[in-house]
Design an enzyme around this catalytic site. Structure first.
Site, mmCIF file in Angstrom:
data_model
loop_
_atom_site.group_PDB
_atom_site.id
_atom_site.type_symbol
_atom_site.label_atom_id
_atom_site.label_comp_id
_atom_site.label_asym_id
_atom_site.label_seq_id
_atom_site.Cartn_x
_atom_site.Cartn_y
_atom_site.Cartn_z
ATOM 1 N N LYS A 1 0.648 -1.193 0.354
ATOM 2 C CA LYS A 1 -0.002 0.159 -0.014
ATOM 3 C C LYS A 1 0.599 1.453 -0.187
ATOM 4 O O LYS A 1 0.612 2.108 -0.699
ATOM 5 C CB LYS A 1 -1.188 0.132 0.912
ATOM 6 C CG LYS A 1 -1.970 -0.619 0.905
ATOM 7 C CD LYS A 1 -2.918 -1.188 2.187
ATOM 8 C CE LYS A 1 -4.207 -2.116 1.917
ATOM 9 N NZ LYS A 1 -5.030 -1.862 3.128
ATOM 10 N N LYS B 1 -3.927 -9.067 -9.485
ATOM 11 C CA LYS B 1 -4.859 -9.259 -9.079
ATOM 12 C C LYS B 1 -6.232 -8.198 -8.564
ATOM 13 O O LYS B 1 -5.274 -7.101 -9.156
ATOM 14 C CB LYS B 1 -4.223 -9.232 -7.289
ATOM 15 C CG LYS B 1 -5.247 -9.203 -6.126
ATOM 16 C CD LYS B 1 -5.113 -8.663 -4.224
ATOM 17 C CE LYS B 1 -5.090 -7.438 -4.663
ATOM 18 N NZ LYS B 1 -4.914 -7.400 -3.283
ATOM 19 N N LYS C 1 -9.635 -2.585 -5.442
ATOM 20 C CA LYS C 1 -9.764 -1.018 -5.485
ATOM 21 C C LYS C 1 -8.650 -0.331 -6.183
ATOM 22 O O LYS C 1 -8.400 0.496 -6.673
ATOM 23 C CB LYS C 1 -10.495 -0.508 -4.864
ATOM 24 C CG LYS C 1 -11.995 -0.955 -4.470
ATOM 25 C CD LYS C 1 -12.206 -1.240 -3.437
ATOM 26 C CE LYS C 1 -12.475 -2.256 -2.612
ATOM 27 N NZ LYS C 1 -12.864 -2.502 -0.984
HETATM 28 P P1 TYM Z 1 -10.769 -6.435 1.490
HETATM 29 O O1 TYM Z 1 -11.959 -5.571 1.727
HETATM 30 O O2 TYM Z 1 -9.383 -5.787 1.030
HETATM 31 O O3 TYM Z 1 -11.325 -7.510 1.072
HETATM 32 C C1 TYM Z 1 -12.433 -8.301 1.209
HETATM 33 C C2 TYM Z 1 -11.842 -9.752 1.328
HETATM 34 O O4 TYM Z 1 -12.248 -10.079 -0.328
HETATM 35 C C3 TYM Z 1 -10.802 -10.449 -1.229
HETATM 36 N N1 TYM Z 1 -10.160 -10.394 -1.814
HETATM 37 C C4 TYM Z 1 -9.813 -11.009 -3.148
HETATM 38 N N2 TYM Z 1 -9.784 -11.784 -3.219
HETATM 39 C C5 TYM Z 1 -9.293 -12.681 -4.124
HETATM 40 N N3 TYM Z 1 -9.462 -12.346 -5.842
HETATM 41 C C6 TYM Z 1 -9.076 -11.097 -5.181
HETATM 42 N N4 TYM Z 1 -8.536 -10.103 -6.229
HETATM 43 C C7 TYM Z 1 -9.463 -10.582 -4.045
HETATM 44 N N5 TYM Z 1 -9.538 -8.770 -3.397
HETATM 45 C C8 TYM Z 1 -9.783 -8.725 -2.071
HETATM 46 C C9 TYM Z 1 -9.980 -10.091 0.425
HETATM 47 O O5 TYM Z 1 -8.770 -11.381 0.470
HETATM 48 C C10 TYM Z 1 -10.716 -10.327 1.699
HETATM 49 O O6 TYM Z 1 -11.433 -11.600 2.047
HETATM 50 N N6 TYM Z 1 -8.103 -6.714 5.506
HETATM 51 C C11 TYM Z 1 -9.438 -6.901 5.236
HETATM 52 C C12 TYM Z 1 -11.235 -6.535 6.339
HETATM 53 C C13 TYM Z 1 -10.727 -7.179 7.608
HETATM 54 C C14 TYM Z 1 -10.859 -8.166 7.881
HETATM 55 C C15 TYM Z 1 -10.850 -8.036 9.622
HETATM 56 C C16 TYM Z 1 -11.170 -9.484 7.153
HETATM 57 C C17 TYM Z 1 -10.687 -6.291 8.468
HETATM 58 N N7 TYM Z 1 -10.815 -7.204 9.804
HETATM 59 C C18 TYM Z 1 -10.885 -9.584 9.378
HETATM 60 C C19 TYM Z 1 -11.198 -11.057 7.874
HETATM 61 C C20 TYM Z 1 -11.258 -10.561 9.339
HETATM 62 C C21 TYM Z 1 -9.767 -7.100 3.519
HETATM 63 O O7 TYM Z 1 -8.990 -5.414 3.879
HETATM 64 O O8 TYM Z 1 -10.350 -7.005 2.372
#
Ligand code: TYM
Length: 326
Positions: free
Chosen positions: A115, A195, A198
């Protein structure tokens, strides 16, 4: 004696509209798991503060994410669905956890480095992001965390932090969670083959309007193989995305057509567009229904907050007691 049901937990950041990487990487598994255990799913708005600094926009994203998740099939009678910031206990636990978290553990996190490399402000919150995530997971005594591959390291960090806490304050204080990653959809590619994310500006949103969806799919990067020649199937984003939304026989037909030659990428993109539209059409209808009933969304989140908070308070009380607070 009956054993306690498996506790499942996961979250999504409301930092923009949901994309199909989120859907196939996490939501699809989460939706299945709501029938298999005691599921807790939440909107990680505290986490989004590391990238969204516009209050109105953040509230907008939270609302849209809630509607989108419900439209995709989240059933509030089967799981607890809540907004992270309705449970301030997460942040208190995060502080306690931070006091045992080695700096080196956070310095090794790919997501932070990635990031910052992409220009996101290297704030303390961004650096400490995995500690808050650990609190999210540990406060519900979670067994399983369905996520995409990019979050695997954060769940491992969570385990390391729980181990440190248990060593310092007593074995069994915090439960060690397991990531649940579906290999076939662990990394959904975006329009440029990287990948889908956003922050790479390469996403296909779940509820994209048709003209925008068409423009995006038609812009998927391809190589310059002439129409009449066979196309490489390895590393093709068109095929990888089509596999997610098409029937298996249609997917196989596209693989065969790639290998045979004689069909251009434009035609394959049209098939992908059609399959994507068809796949998400029922969700779109449901979304329209939910949008027409805003009170329903408020009620779901309010009830979810109440149930989640009761659990979070108990765990926090246990931890405060163990560490000597209050
Ligand atoms: P976030 O909002 O970035 O993404 C949400 C979920 O989507 C998955 N993901 C993907 N999986 C496969 N291919 C992709 N291109 C792709 N882009 C996103 C992410 O792996 C995620 O599972 N840190 C987390 C949010 C969070 C969280 C938590 C998750 C905060 N606290 C506790 C689990 C447990 C996040 O940024 O997700």
């Amino acid at each position: 004696m009956t054993s306690a049901p498996m506790r499942i937990l996961s979250g999504l950041q409301p930092s923009g509209r949901l994309h199909i990487g989120n859907y196939f990487g996490m939501m699809e598994s989460a939706l299945k798991l709501q029938h298999e255990g005691d599921a807790y799913y939440f909107i990680a708005d505290y986490h989004s503060l590391t990238s969204v600094h516009d209050g109105r926009l953040l509230r907008d994203h939270v609302r849209n994410l809630a509607i989108d998740f419900l439209a995709c099939g989240l059933d509030p009678s089967r799981c607890v669905f809540f907004r992270q910031s309705d449970i301030p206990e997460h942040t208190e636990l995060a502080w306690i956890l931070s006091t045992v978290t080695p700096m080196g553990l956070l310095e090794r996190c790919h997501s932070y480095k990635d990031k910052v490399a992409r220009g996101i402000h290297a704030s303390h919150g961004l650096f400490a992001y995995p500690v808050l995530m650990a609190a999210d997971i540990l406060i519900y005594d979670s067994d399983i965390v369905p996520v995409g591959r990019d979050q695997k390291q954060h769940v491992e960090v969570t385990r390391d932090i729980a181990i440190k806490m248990n060593e310092a304050f007593g074995e069994g204080l915090l439960k060690l969670p397991q990531p649940r990653i579906r290999e076939e959809t662990a990394v959904v590619p975006g329009l440029d083959g990287q990948k889908m994310s956003k922050s790479y500006d390469n996403t296909i949103q779940l509820f994209e309007e048709l003209p925008a969806l068409k423009k995006k799919i038609m812009s998927i990067k391809t190589d310059s193989t002439p129409v009449e020649e066979p196309k490489p199937v390895e590393d093709s984003s068109i095929l990888a995305l089509y596999k997610l939304v098409a029937a298996p026989a249609d997917y196989q037909a596209m693989v065969d057509d790639f290998q045979r030659g004689g069909i251009g990428y434009g035609e394959f993109k049209k098939r992908l567009l059609q399959a994507t539209t068809d796949y998400f059409a029922p969700f779109r209808e449901k979304r329209a229904e939910i949008t027409a009933n805003p009170k329903f969304v408020d009620q779901v989140l309010a009830e979810g907050a109440e149930k989640a908070r009761a659990v979070a308070r108990k765990t926090l009380a246990r931890v405060r007691d163990a560490v000597g607070l209050g």
